[in-house]
Design an enzyme around this catalytic site. Structure first.
Site, PDB file in Angstrom:
ATOM      1  CD  GLU A 182      25.654 -16.873  23.505  1.00  0.00           C
ATOM      2  OE1 GLU A 182      26.643 -16.108  23.508  1.00  0.00           O
ATOM      3  OE2 GLU A 182      24.544 -16.524  23.063  1.00  0.00           O
ATOM      4  CG  ASN A 223      20.431 -21.072  25.556  1.00  0.00           C
ATOM      5  OD1 ASN A 223      19.600 -21.741  24.970  1.00  0.00           O
ATOM      6  ND2 ASN A 223      20.662 -19.801  25.254  1.00  0.00           N
ATOM      7  CG  HIS A 259      19.631 -16.388  17.314  1.00  0.00           C
ATOM      8  ND1 HIS A 259      18.566 -15.547  17.522  1.00  0.00           N
ATOM      9  CD2 HIS A 259      20.142 -16.652  18.535  1.00  0.00           C
ATOM     10  CE1 HIS A 259      18.446 -15.294  18.813  1.00  0.00           C
ATOM     11  NE2 HIS A 259      19.383 -15.962  19.456  1.00  0.00           N
ATOM     12  CD  GLU A 288      18.748 -17.020  23.020  1.00  0.00           C
ATOM     13  OE1 GLU A 288      19.286 -16.250  22.198  1.00  0.00           O
ATOM     14  OE2 GLU A 288      19.273 -17.328  24.104  1.00  0.00           O
ATOM     15  CG  ASP A 290      15.979 -14.468  15.600  1.00  0.00           C
ATOM     16  OD1 ASP A 290      16.902 -15.169  15.146  1.00  0.00           O
ATOM     17  OD2 ASP A 290      16.173 -13.587  16.464  1.00  0.00           O
TER      18      ASP A 290
END
Length: 537
Positions: A182, A223, A259, A288, A290
């Site tokens: 990030e 990432n 996300h 990641e 979801d």
């Protein structure tokens, strides 16, 4: 998509390890394009995959059939839950440690390293033949206060020592590292953390070089979140990795956290965005995943969530260098979402009781596995049968005046199916001037192994006219029984508008260009009126 706020436990994971084979699919081409083998661990010999065996395959095995992995994040407290670890160790082929390799866990005091929690995750993965995408070495968050308190002239040495010690400890045991996590704000500017303040953007290249020196065999990633679709942040990441490549900095991939939330639109142009990074000679991965909803969840939110999961899988399958997908823990029982986004949750593939949801079935279908038994719609099986639809395109001309789908219904379950209770829907658009929903059609059965006399067919208007599907060809059976493990064989169908005007099938929901039979999750099957296979548009 709007900012996902400051991720608290938002870590970063990735790729597969040598224990995972890249399957050579024989006898069946699964839904989605068949990519070239992804760069990464050496491939092992692959078993032959058939439609019948697909129904019992894990998510990771289905992904391997496409040359991908399917993984899950985990964390140390979960490893004491035997029911949880039973699924974690069997359904998934890759593990990302959620928090146990972050700086505040590994080096809470300067020069004092504790690898116990990270070692526990690595031990679990090795015991279950899973790869580790290690997460992470440099991140502005979950950073011990002593790092930010250092004089700027000491930050570089501290960062390099941390990377060298941690990456060296796990040398040869992890497939990949999220080296920098990030680095960008949502507007594409760099975060002004301890590392940027001390070194400017040079900290990123320095971190990657240091990680490569410590573990030359590991794949090295950057990432971030909110870079899945087009936008300022994705463009900033693209410029960064392009420059790193041009400068000869060791970087192997970009991680797209993904996300998502159903109240926001799906990331614009996700597949094309992944492809432009891959075109730089980099691997890409969904790291990641979801999809959260505003609670309470309901059928409409569940359907949107399932569709988002499906689109993510299809975007990855559509890019040859997309090496795999990792969900940010597989169950709502251990999801990070409720504590980070109050009033939101239900983000994972399994519910709090470790039971698969509709989203799980959507992922299975997108991977070519048919129904997986989710408990709230979206492809769940019925009784002891498991229906699977296969399709081939019998007319490659997308702009003529006929649509010619070839269909085949397979019973992968343990009991016979009464065909008179089964219907199939092939979804398409009428493409009349003005988008007339009242177009009339002629339908034909040109050939069927079971006999055209038992095959019924009609066209109906779709409710709500979803994208790519304002109509569907509904196929049924007047009689007959389909035994366990049996197939109807080839059913060749044809339809035209009564006015014989042309179609444009290029954007039709159910159409692919495959000229041989492959599993078709965008053609839906119903048993007694209930959805039994596939994802409705």
């Amino acid at each position: 998509m709007p900012s996902l706020l400051q991720f608290l436990p938002s870590p970063t994971k990735r790729a597969p390890m040598g224990a995972l084979p890249l399957l050579l699919v024989a006898a069946l081409a699964f839904a989605g394009p068949q990519p070239a083998a992804a760069a990464g661990p050496p491939a092992a010999a692959a078993p032959v995959v058939t439609s019948t065996t697909a129904a019992s395959m894990t998510l990771d095995a289905l992904a391997e059939a496409h040359g991908r992995y399917f993984g899950s994040a985990t964390d140390n407290p979960e490893l004491s839950d035997a029911a949880y670890t039973a699924t974690l160790g069997s359904e998934f082929g890759q593990i990302t440690p959620g928090n146990s390799m972050k700086w505040d866990t590994i080096e809470p005091q300067q020069g004092q390293f504790n690898f116990a929690k990270g070692d526990a995750v690595v031990d679990f993965a090795q015991q279950h033949g899973q790869s580790i995408h290690a997460h992470n070495l440099v991140w502005h968050s979950q950073l011990p206060s002593w790092v930010s308190a250092l004089p700027t002239g000491q930050v570089r040495a501290a960062m390099e020592n941390h990377i060298t010690t941690e990456a060296g400890h796990y040398k040869g045991e992890v497939y990949a590292w999220d080296v920098v996590n990030e680095p960008f704000n949502d507007d594409g500017t760099y975060r002004t953390d301890a590392f940027y303040n001390a070194m400017g953007t040079a900290y990123i290249g320095d971190a990657l070089r240091t990680a490569h020196a410590a573990d030359p065999g590991a794949e090295l990633y950057i990432n971030d979140y909110n870079i899945e679709g087009s936008g300022a942040k994705a463009d900033a990441m693209y410029r960064l990795v392009s420059q790193l490549k041009a400068d000869g900095v060791p970087i192997d991939g970009v991680g797209f956290q993904t996300h998502l939330a159903v109240q926001y639109g799906f990331p614009s142009g996700m597949r094309a965005n992944l492809q432009r990074f891959a075109d730089l000679g980099l691997d890409v991965a969904v790291t990641e995943l979801d999809v959260r909803v505003q609670l309470p969840a309901d059928a409409a939110k569940s359907a949107t969530q399932s569709d988002y999961y499906r689109q993510v899988v299809e975007a990855c399958l559509g890019v040859a260098r997309c090496v795999g997908i990792t969900v940010w823990d597989y169950t709502d029982k251990y999801s990070w979402v409720p504590s980070t986004f109050p009033g939101q949750g239900s983000a994972c593939l399994y519910d709090e009781n470790l039971q698969p949801k509709a989203a799980y079935d959507a992922v299975r279908a997108a991977l070519g596995g048919g129904s997986g038994g989710g408990d709230d719609g979206g492809g769940g099986g019925t009784g002891n049968s498991a229906l699977l639809v296969q399709y081939r395109n019998n007319d490659q001309n997308a702009t003529d005046n006929q649509i010619k789908p070839g269909l085949r219904l397979v019973n992968t379950g343990g009991g016979a199916v009464d065909l008179s209770t089964v219907t199939l829907r092939y979804w398409f658009t009428a493409d009349d001037p003005g988008g007339s929903p009242a177009a009339t059609f002629d339908t034909w059965c040109d050939y069927a192994v079971i006999g055209c006399g038992t095959v019924t067919h009609r066209v109906a208007a779709a409710s709500g006219s979803p994208a790519g599907a304002d109509h569907y060809l509904e196929v049924g059976f007047s009689s007959g029984s389909l035994a366990a493990g049996a197939s109807t064989g080839d059913i060749q169908l044809r339809l035209n508008k009564t006015g014989w005007t042309a179609f444009d099938e290029s954007d039709d929901y159910s159409r692919t260009t495959g000229a041989s039979y492959a599993d078709a999750p965008r053609i839906t099957a119903y048993l007694g009126g209930a959805l039994a296979y596939g994802i409705e548009p």
